[in-house]
Design a protein around this motif. Sequence first.
Motif, PDB file in Angstrom:
ATOM      1  N   ALA A 133       0.307  -1.550   0.078  1.00  0.00           N
ATOM      2  CA  ALA A 133       0.276  -0.153   0.070  1.00  0.00           C
ATOM      3  C   ALA A 133       0.691   1.334   0.208  1.00  0.00           C
ATOM      4  O   ALA A 133       0.284   2.762   0.155  1.00  0.00           O
ATOM      5  CB  ALA A 133      -1.158  -0.486   1.180  1.00  0.00           C
ATOM      6  N   CYS A 134       2.382   1.101  -0.251  1.00  0.00           N
ATOM      7  CA  CYS A 134       3.159   2.138  -0.522  1.00  0.00           C
ATOM      8  C   CYS A 134       1.981   3.211  -1.392  1.00  0.00           C
ATOM      9  O   CYS A 134       1.581   4.803  -1.681  1.00  0.00           O
ATOM     10  CB  CYS A 134       4.954   1.898  -0.536  1.00  0.00           C
ATOM     11  N   PHE A 135       1.904   2.889  -2.830  1.00  0.00           N
ATOM     12  CA  PHE A 135       1.354   3.204  -3.611  1.00  0.00           C
ATOM     13  C   PHE A 135       0.601   4.008  -3.476  1.00  0.00           C
ATOM     14  O   PHE A 135      -0.459   3.954  -4.764  1.00  0.00           O
ATOM     15  CB  PHE A 135       2.033   2.336  -4.680  1.00  0.00           C
ATOM     16  N   ALA A 136      -0.776   3.265  -2.636  1.00  0.00           N
ATOM     17  CA  ALA A 136      -2.314   3.263  -2.612  1.00  0.00           C
ATOM     18  C   ALA A 136      -2.061   5.629  -2.513  1.00  0.00           C
ATOM     19  O   ALA A 136      -1.704   5.721  -2.186  1.00  0.00           O
ATOM     20  CB  ALA A 136      -2.705   3.332  -0.921  1.00  0.00           C
ATOM     21  N   GLY A 137      -3.330   5.812  -2.928  1.00  0.00           N
ATOM     22  CA  GLY A 137      -3.593   6.936  -3.242  1.00  0.00           C
ATOM     23  C   GLY A 137      -2.952   7.590  -4.820  1.00  0.00           C
ATOM     24  O   GLY A 137      -3.138   8.240  -4.837  1.00  0.00           O
ATOM     25  N   ALA A 138      -1.969   6.945  -5.216  1.00  0.00           N
ATOM     26  CA  ALA A 138      -1.230   7.136  -6.695  1.00  0.00           C
ATOM     27  C   ALA A 138      -2.227   7.022  -7.782  1.00  0.00           C
ATOM     28  O   ALA A 138      -2.398   5.712  -8.070  1.00  0.00           O
ATOM     29  CB  ALA A 138       0.267   6.455  -6.693  1.00  0.00           C
ATOM     30  N   GLU A 139      -1.987   7.769  -8.703  1.00  0.00           N
ATOM     31  CA  GLU A 139      -2.922   6.878  -9.972  1.00  0.00           C
ATOM     32  C   GLU A 139      -2.036   5.839 -10.744  1.00  0.00           C
ATOM     33  O   GLU A 139      -2.988   5.367 -11.268  1.00  0.00           O
ATOM     34  CB  GLU A 139      -3.279   7.956 -10.842  1.00  0.00           C
ATOM     35  N   PRO A 166       4.823   9.988 -13.157  1.00  0.00           N
ATOM     36  CA  PRO A 166       5.308  11.817 -12.113  1.00  0.00           C
ATOM     37  C   PRO A 166       5.075  12.166 -10.509  1.00  0.00           C
ATOM     38  O   PRO A 166       5.757  12.518  -9.951  1.00  0.00           O
ATOM     39  CB  PRO A 166       4.402  13.109 -12.785  1.00  0.00           C
ATOM     40  N   ASN A 167       4.260  10.899  -9.996  1.00  0.00           N
ATOM     41  CA  ASN A 167       4.184  10.975  -9.365  1.00  0.00           C
ATOM     42  C   ASN A 167       5.156   9.758  -8.170  1.00  0.00           C
ATOM     43  O   ASN A 167       4.990   8.528  -8.317  1.00  0.00           O
ATOM     44  CB  ASN A 167       3.527  10.667  -8.676  1.00  0.00           C
ATOM     45  N   GLN A 168       6.601  10.054  -7.427  1.00  0.00           N
ATOM     46  CA  GLN A 168       7.411   9.199  -7.156  1.00  0.00           C
ATOM     47  C   GLN A 168       7.874   9.335  -5.511  1.00  0.00           C
ATOM     48  O   GLN A 168       9.032   8.445  -5.609  1.00  0.00           O
ATOM     49  CB  GLN A 168       8.414   9.119  -7.816  1.00  0.00           C
ATOM     50  N   THR A 169       7.384   9.277  -5.348  1.00  0.00           N
ATOM     51  CA  THR A 169       6.556   9.842  -3.738  1.00  0.00           C
ATOM     52  C   THR A 169       6.492   8.515  -2.722  1.00  0.00           C
ATOM     53  O   THR A 169       8.069   8.600  -2.355  1.00  0.00           O
ATOM     54  CB  THR A 169       5.162  10.354  -3.120  1.00  0.00           C
ATOM     55  N   CYS A 170       6.194   7.216  -3.483  1.00  0.00           N
ATOM     56  CA  CYS A 170       6.884   6.186  -3.242  1.00  0.00           C
ATOM     57  C   CYS A 170       7.971   5.808  -3.205  1.00  0.00           C
ATOM     58  O   CYS A 170       8.949   5.409  -1.993  1.00  0.00           O
ATOM     59  CB  CYS A 170       5.330   5.447  -2.996  1.00  0.00           C
ATOM     60  N   ALA A 171       8.050   5.407  -4.203  1.00  0.00           N
ATOM     61  CA  ALA A 171       9.437   4.876  -4.525  1.00  0.00           C
ATOM     62  C   ALA A 171      10.814   5.461  -4.358  1.00  0.00           C
ATOM     63  O   ALA A 171      12.019   5.217  -4.005  1.00  0.00           O
ATOM     64  CB  ALA A 171       9.332   4.419  -6.259  1.00  0.00           C
ATOM     65  N   GLN A 193       9.815   8.702   0.378  1.00  0.00           N
ATOM     66  CA  GLN A 193       8.945   9.420   0.742  1.00  0.00           C
ATOM     67  C   GLN A 193       7.691  10.155   1.838  1.00  0.00           C
ATOM     68  O   GLN A 193       7.614  11.017   2.289  1.00  0.00           O
ATOM     69  CB  GLN A 193       9.536  10.575   0.283  1.00  0.00           C
ATOM     70  N   ILE A 194       6.897   8.517   1.331  1.00  0.00           N
ATOM     71  CA  ILE A 194       6.046   8.524   2.641  1.00  0.00           C
ATOM     72  C   ILE A 194       6.198   8.312   4.228  1.00  0.00           C
ATOM     73  O   ILE A 194       7.013   7.519   4.585  1.00  0.00           O
ATOM     74  CB  ILE A 194       5.158   7.075   1.777  1.00  0.00           C
ATOM     75  N   GLN A 195       5.575   8.895   4.585  1.00  0.00           N
ATOM     76  CA  GLN A 195       5.620   8.953   6.298  1.00  0.00           C
ATOM     77  C   GLN A 195       5.066   8.596   6.888  1.00  0.00           C
ATOM     78  O   GLN A 195       3.537   8.731   6.655  1.00  0.00           O
ATOM     79  CB  GLN A 195       6.092  10.241   6.249  1.00  0.00           C
TER      80      GLN A 195
HETATM   81  C1  LIG Z   1       1.210  10.662  -4.784  1.00  0.00           C
HETATM   82  O1  LIG Z   1       1.083   9.042  -4.269  1.00  0.00           O
HETATM   83  C2  LIG Z   1       1.152   8.738  -2.989  1.00  0.00           C
HETATM   84  C3  LIG Z   1       0.828   7.044  -2.767  1.00  0.00           C
HETATM   85  O2  LIG Z   1       2.049   6.440  -3.567  1.00  0.00           O
HETATM   86  C4  LIG Z   1       0.086   9.231  -2.569  1.00  0.00           C
HETATM   87  O3  LIG Z   1      -0.011   8.893  -0.911  1.00  0.00           O
HETATM   88  C5  LIG Z   1      -0.013  10.803  -3.132  1.00  0.00           C
HETATM   89  O4  LIG Z   1      -1.075  11.613  -2.602  1.00  0.00           O
HETATM   90  C6  LIG Z   1       0.142  11.015  -4.138  1.00  0.00           C
HETATM   91  N1  LIG Z   1       0.221  12.709  -4.088  1.00  0.00           N
HETATM   92  C7  LIG Z   1      -0.201  13.053  -5.318  1.00  0.00           C
HETATM   93  C8  LIG Z   1      -0.042  14.220  -5.632  1.00  0.00           C
HETATM   94  O5  LIG Z   1      -1.329  12.171  -6.398  1.00  0.00           O
END
Ligand SMILES: *[C@@H]1O[C@H](CO)[C@@H](O)[C@H](O)[C@H]1NC(C)=O
Length: 293
Positions: free
Chosen positions: A165-171, A178-183, A186-188
């Motif tokens: 679920a690290c990527f939960a909420g990502a498209e 464009p969303n590399q927050t998980c990889a 950076q998810i806290q």
């Molecule tokens: C990016 O992805 C993370 C999950 O990996 C999600 O929590 C976050 O909301 C997303 N950011 C955007 C701007 O969609």
Amino acid sequence: MLLTSLFTFVAGATLAWGASLEQVTDFGSNPTGIQMHIYVPDAVAESPAVIVALHPCGGSATQWFSSTQLPSYADQNGFILIYAGTTQMSNCWDVQNPDSLTHDGGGDAGGIISMVNYTLERYNGDASKVYVMGGSSGAMMTNVMAGSYPDVFEAGAAFSGVAHACFAGAESATPMSPNQTCAQGQIQHTPEEWGNFVRNSYPGYTGKRPRLQIFHGNADFLVRAECAHQALEQWANVLGLELTQTVPGVPSGEYTQEIYGDGTQLQGFFGEGVGHIAPVNEQVMLRFFGLIE
Ligand SMILES: *[C@@H]1O[C@H](CO)[C@@H](O)[C@H](O)[C@H]1NC(C)=O
Ligand SMILES: *[C@@H]1O[C@H](CO)[C@@H](O)[C@H](O)[C@H]1NC(C)=O
């Protein structure tokens, strides 16, 4: 006489060619239209263990089949290999999809469970010996499968993945997204919150949880080593374990092993100077699974 020797020759040749990777088209419910390939060794066990092997982004069943030594271990030890394949989202698994993050919710995870069911039934598989492993996106999906289907998998091994679920909420969950927050690690979340993602995937489940090995390279800049630390925090929380030992040089020089509890349920491996994807260590993984000595 000539015919007999011809027959012998052909039969001998068939044996020598051995088993091969075969596609299965009708394996049951398949909500996202993924592909199934299977490798059943010639000397398959009477009630074989089953390993689901999941390719990285851009990969395929045939690519992952030839990327590790697992087929020759299957030949020697009689277990079956399922090679799932996806052609969607740049051939990345749908690890961000709420369906896959929910027990019996469908998604790629649902199709993979159909493959497991099909294989157990068709080959008299041992339902208590079902495993999952993968590299990169396949490692991310390994954690998804272990979290959403604790009742199916006895153990798993993730090579360069992220927490369930690290990527939960990502498209999407691709290296091009464009969303590399998980990889980027950076998810806290607190360990309890990471653990809750797993528990919430199958509310009310109180049974046994899969055992896990988490491998990662410290020089991985595509999927940061932080992602593996998060996965370990998550599983340690779910399994109720603490880090007890850090052992340099295991399984080899550049690696350090992290042992949780007595090490039978959770282990991490971090490779100094190792990039993406951390090489699959078949021996260490199959020993942990209990499939080889
Ligand atoms: C990016 O992805 C993370 C999950 O990996 C999600 O929590 C976050 O909301 C997303 N950011 C955007 C701007 O969609
Ligand atoms: C797989 O088999 C289990 C046990 O028989 C069953 O509960 C589950 O619904 C099946 N899942 C799929 C996707 O076929």
